[in-house]
Structures are given as C-alpha cells and as structure tokens.
Design an enzyme around this catalytic site. Structure first.
Site, PDB file in Angstrom:
ATOM      1  N   PRO A  28       0.843  -1.176  -0.250  1.00 17.58           N
ATOM      2  CA  PRO A  28       0.092   0.088   0.024  1.00 17.58           C
ATOM      3  C   PRO A  28       0.908   1.172   0.024  1.00 17.58           C
ATOM      4  O   PRO A  28       1.880   1.328   0.748  1.00 17.58           O
ATOM      5  CB  PRO A  28      -0.943  -0.060   1.338  1.00 17.58           C
ATOM      6  CG  PRO A  28      -0.087  -0.861   2.206  1.00 17.58           C
ATOM      7  CD  PRO A  28       0.653  -2.131   1.277  1.00 17.58           C
ATOM      8  N   ALA A  32       0.388   5.651  -0.340  1.00 19.66           N
ATOM      9  CA  ALA A  32      -0.451   6.714  -0.444  1.00 19.66           C
ATOM     10  C   ALA A  32      -0.464   7.484  -1.760  1.00 19.66           C
ATOM     11  O   ALA A  32       0.835   7.788  -1.944  1.00 19.66           O
ATOM     12  CB  ALA A  32      -0.440   7.457   0.908  1.00 19.66           C
ATOM     13  N   GLN A  38      -6.190  -1.233   3.808  1.00 16.12           N
ATOM     14  CA  GLN A  38      -5.503  -0.658   4.898  1.00 16.12           C
ATOM     15  C   GLN A  38      -6.108   0.442   5.491  1.00 16.12           C
ATOM     16  O   GLN A  38      -6.508   1.544   4.893  1.00 16.12           O
ATOM     17  CB  GLN A  38      -4.260  -0.261   4.308  1.00 16.12           C
ATOM     18  CG  GLN A  38      -3.355  -0.172   5.627  1.00 16.12           C
ATOM     19  CD  GLN A  38      -1.732   0.587   5.168  1.00 16.12           C
ATOM     20  OE1 GLN A  38      -1.731   1.673   4.850  1.00 16.12           O
ATOM     21  NE2 GLN A  38      -0.739  -0.534   5.377  1.00 16.12           N
ATOM     22  N   CYS A  79       3.870   3.410   8.019  1.00 15.75           N
ATOM     23  CA  CYS A  79       4.037   4.989   7.433  1.00 15.75           C
ATOM     24  C   CYS A  79       5.002   5.650   8.341  1.00 15.75           C
ATOM     25  O   CYS A  79       4.473   5.906   9.360  1.00 15.75           O
ATOM     26  CB  CYS A  79       2.559   5.364   7.080  1.00 15.75           C
ATOM     27  SG  CYS A  79       2.933   6.946   6.363  1.00 15.75           S
ATOM     28  N   LYS A 119       0.760  -4.028   8.813  1.00 18.94           N
ATOM     29  CA  LYS A 119       2.251  -3.844   8.169  1.00 18.94           C
ATOM     30  C   LYS A 119       2.890  -3.093   9.119  1.00 18.94           C
ATOM     31  O   LYS A 119       2.564  -1.965   9.804  1.00 18.94           O
ATOM     32  CB  LYS A 119       1.817  -3.068   6.981  1.00 18.94           C
ATOM     33  CG  LYS A 119       3.061  -2.633   6.330  1.00 18.94           C
ATOM     34  CD  LYS A 119       2.946  -2.066   4.870  1.00 18.94           C
ATOM     35  CE  LYS A 119       4.185  -1.992   4.070  1.00 18.94           C
ATOM     36  NZ  LYS A 119       4.959  -1.060   4.514  1.00 18.94           N
ATOM     37  N   ASN A 123       9.391  -6.632   2.982  1.00 19.19           N
ATOM     38  CA  ASN A 123       9.283  -5.301   2.361  1.00 19.19           C
ATOM     39  C   ASN A 123      10.462  -4.632   2.371  1.00 19.19           C
ATOM     40  O   ASN A 123      11.063  -4.514   3.349  1.00 19.19           O
ATOM     41  CB  ASN A 123       7.939  -4.586   2.783  1.00 19.19           C
ATOM     42  CG  ASN A 123       7.868  -3.268   2.166  1.00 19.19           C
ATOM     43  OD1 ASN A 123       7.355  -2.278   2.859  1.00 19.19           O
ATOM     44  ND2 ASN A 123       7.793  -3.326   0.846  1.00 19.19           N
ATOM     45  N   ASP A 145      13.203  -1.855  -0.614  1.00 22.67           N
ATOM     46  CA  ASP A 145      14.203  -2.308  -1.727  1.00 22.67           C
ATOM     47  C   ASP A 145      14.320  -3.283  -2.467  1.00 22.67           C
ATOM     48  O   ASP A 145      15.117  -3.904  -3.072  1.00 22.67           O
ATOM     49  CB  ASP A 145      15.587  -2.173  -1.027  1.00 22.67           C
ATOM     50  CG  ASP A 145      15.827  -0.916  -0.156  1.00 22.67           C
ATOM     51  OD1 ASP A 145      15.084   0.095  -0.411  1.00 22.67           O
ATOM     52  OD2 ASP A 145      16.899  -0.652   0.509  1.00 22.67           O
ATOM     53  N   GLY A 153       6.797  -2.273  -3.385  1.00 22.95           N
ATOM     54  CA  GLY A 153       6.182  -0.791  -3.540  1.00 22.95           C
ATOM     55  C   GLY A 153       6.833  -0.070  -4.510  1.00 22.95           C
ATOM     56  O   GLY A 153       6.410  -0.182  -5.595  1.00 22.95           O
ATOM     57  N   ARG A 154       7.920   1.003  -4.053  1.00 22.64           N
ATOM     58  CA  ARG A 154       8.457   1.527  -5.016  1.00 22.64           C
ATOM     59  C   ARG A 154       9.071   0.975  -6.225  1.00 22.64           C
ATOM     60  O   ARG A 154       9.309   1.649  -7.253  1.00 22.64           O
ATOM     61  CB  ARG A 154       9.447   2.643  -4.345  1.00 22.64           C
ATOM     62  CG  ARG A 154       8.780   3.428  -3.136  1.00 22.64           C
ATOM     63  CD  ARG A 154       9.998   4.234  -2.495  1.00 22.64           C
ATOM     64  NE  ARG A 154      10.726   3.335  -1.491  1.00 22.64           N
ATOM     65  CZ  ARG A 154      12.052   3.543  -1.118  1.00 22.64           C
ATOM     66  NH1 ARG A 154      12.562   4.780  -1.464  1.00 22.64           N
ATOM     67  NH2 ARG A 154      12.524   2.661  -0.335  1.00 22.64           N
TER      68      ARG A 154
END
Length: 331
Positions: free
Chosen positions: A19, A21, A73, A103, A142, A203, A205, A227-228
C-alpha cells in the site's frame, strides 16, 4: 512457486503490491494484478469515518471490479475508531483489513498513527485486539522494524500480533527514523519469521528479480511486498515470478507493450478521477515510467505542463513514435 495464505484466502502467488498513499489506487492495483501480483493492498484509509465524505476517501474506498480478495488498509491511533473503520470497510466489501503501523510520514506519525504507534506497545496491543474482535475477516499488520535503530521491537510486536489473532505480517526493513534513507536490512525480518507461526511478508528495496530471491532466501519470508519497485514498472511482478520459477530473466518489455501499458494506465486514471484530477495524477506515473530513458527530463517537463487528457494521450503516442525511430527503450 510457493503459494501464500492469508486466513481462508490462498493467493495465486506470494507477491503483494505494498500500500502506497497516492499510488496504489484502483487503476494501479488492477494493473499490477494483471501484471502478475498475487494481491494488491489499497492506499490507507483514515480511521475517522467522519472524514470519509471527502473525494480522496471516496476514491480510496472504491474497489469496483477488483479480483478477490480485496485488502483495505486503515490508519489511525484510537482502538475504538480503528475497530469501527474495520467494521465499516468490511461492510463495504473489504475481505482483508490491514492495519498501518509502517507509514513514516510526519503528518501521520504526529497524530500517533502509522509507525509512531510502535513506540507505545500497550496501545499497539489494544489496537490489535480491538480490530480483530470487530470483524470476522482476516486482519493483517504492516509495520517497520522499530521506532529507531536502538529500538527494533518488531519481533516483540509480531508475537503480540500473533497472540491477538493477526493472520499475517508485513515488515519494512527500516525503522521509522530511517524513513526511506539508506538500505533496508533483513535480519530483523528473519528474526520475526523465526518467532511466529503466521505468514510474514518482507518489504523494502525489492526492485529486481535477484533482490527478490536474495530477500526470500535471507529471511525465509512467506512472500514479498513490493512498493516503489513497481512504480513505472508494473511488470516487475511477472519478472520476479519468472525468475523465481526458472532462474532465468524475462526480456525487457518491448516498446509497443510499454506504450500500451502506459496508455491504458493513463486512460484508467482519467476515467477513475475525471479529467482534472486524472491529468494531475498521471504526471507522476509517466515520470516513473520514463525516468531511466528520458534522462534529461525534457519530455517530462513538457508533459507536466499539459492540462488536457486527450493532449496527454497524444503526447505519449508521439513520444513512443520517436522511440521507434531507432532509439531503444530501457526501463
């Protein structure tokens, strides 16, 4: 390829869209699922239901046409409010509730939510118990490895979570103090995995098939949250799956496919948000898709000045037409 389970749900594979934002909206979730992700978690929804009338919350809670299971989430710092948010989201169609304790954003942490909660283990316990008791669907958590490097309390919170009935954990290999700086570490994730019996997803990298394989081997995690690494590269999921299954790399997607994926993504954003918001949100996605090719950023500067959906589409078409005249796309 091992499967991963969350409560009664067996995922098609153990790769999950993390997730994010402002990123993992419905168009992006659907795209990543199509590109091989086994699950895609929604952007965080603020726990205070009095704020859900806003346009932002309404779009974040839109799951029309999404494949099951749908994971939503929620973020906040009040056990009762989070429990209520879980109940309401379950009523609206969520099939998994994910609690955000990961976050690092100041505007979230300053409200004693997100990874700030890891400072208060008593409050964490109250939140976990309240949310699990509020719904009859799986609840996941998470989190980060801890508040700072001197306080990596993820193993303790993981045991607490399992005892409270949490059915899966995702751990970002950085502390709250690290934000997104430096490199993720995976020793703490491995320690968590050794201490609990519920599924653990690593999670941080994970941006290549080799790194995915290394992290799984190092942590013994049941799966990965990406994610990224998926920003501008939604095909990373099929690349990782192929590598884990065969030990070989898929070729880079051809220019025609990249153009098609990006064009369909643009169209979905324009349709989902409407032209004004859709055009604005499309800019960052186009920047990610092209960041390693449009190195001088000249095209992106021009693209970011466009205010019309049709003009954005035409601009992308022209860009890829130029690539076909001898240039090679390297994503």
């Amino acid at each position: 390829m091992p499967t991963a389970k969350i409560g009664p749900y067996t995922l098609p594979n153990p790769l999950i869209v993390a997730p994010m934002a402002g990123v993992t909206d419905r168009p992006f979730r659907l795209l990543c699922r199509r590109m091989g992700a086994g699950l895609a978690v929604s952007e965080m929804v603020i726990a205070d239901s009095k704020l859900w009338h806003t346009r932002k919350s309404q779009t974040r809670m839109n799951h029309e046409g999404e494949p099951e299971p749908r994971s939503v989430q929620i973020a906040g710092g009040d056990p009762e409010m989070l429990a209520n948010a879980a109940r309401l989201n379950a009523k609206f169609g969520a099939q998994i509730i994910d609690i955000n304790m990961g976050c690092p954003a100041k505007k979230v942490c300053n409200k004693a939510a997100g990874s700030a909660l890891m400072k208060d283990e008593g409050l964490v316990r109250d939140i976990l118990k309240a949310v699990v008791a509020a719904v009859d669907i799986p609840v996941t958590l998470k989190m980060r490895t801890g508040w700072d490097r001197e306080h990596r309390n993820a193993p303790l919170i993981a045991r607490m979570a399992e005892d409270a009935g949490i059915q899966a954990l995702a751990i970002h290999g950085r502390t709250r103090a690290d934000a997104y700086k430096g490199e993720a570490e995976y020793d703490t994730i491995a320690e968590v995995k050794s201490r609990v019996g519920i599924p653990v997803f690593a999670n941080g990298d994970i941006n290549s098939p080799e790194q995915a394989q290394r992290v799984l081997a190092h942590t013994s995690a049941d799966g990965l949250l990406i994610g990224r690494g998926a920003q501008g590269r939604p095909w990373i999921f099929r690349e990782i799956l192929h590598f884990l299954e065969t030990g070989r790399h898929l070729p880079e997607p051809p220019v025609d496919e990249v153009e098609q994926v990006l064009s369909e993504h643009l169209q979905a954003l324009h349709g989902f948000y409407g032209e004004t918001m859709g055009v604005r949100i499309a800019r960052k996605h186009v920047g990610w898709y092209l960041q390693s090719h449009d190195e001088d950023k000249q095209f992106r500067k021009r693209f970011n000045a466009i205010d019309c959906a049709m003009e954005q589409k035409d601009s992308i078409q022209q860009y890829f037409a130029g690539l076909r005249n001898g240039e090679v796309f390297a994503a």
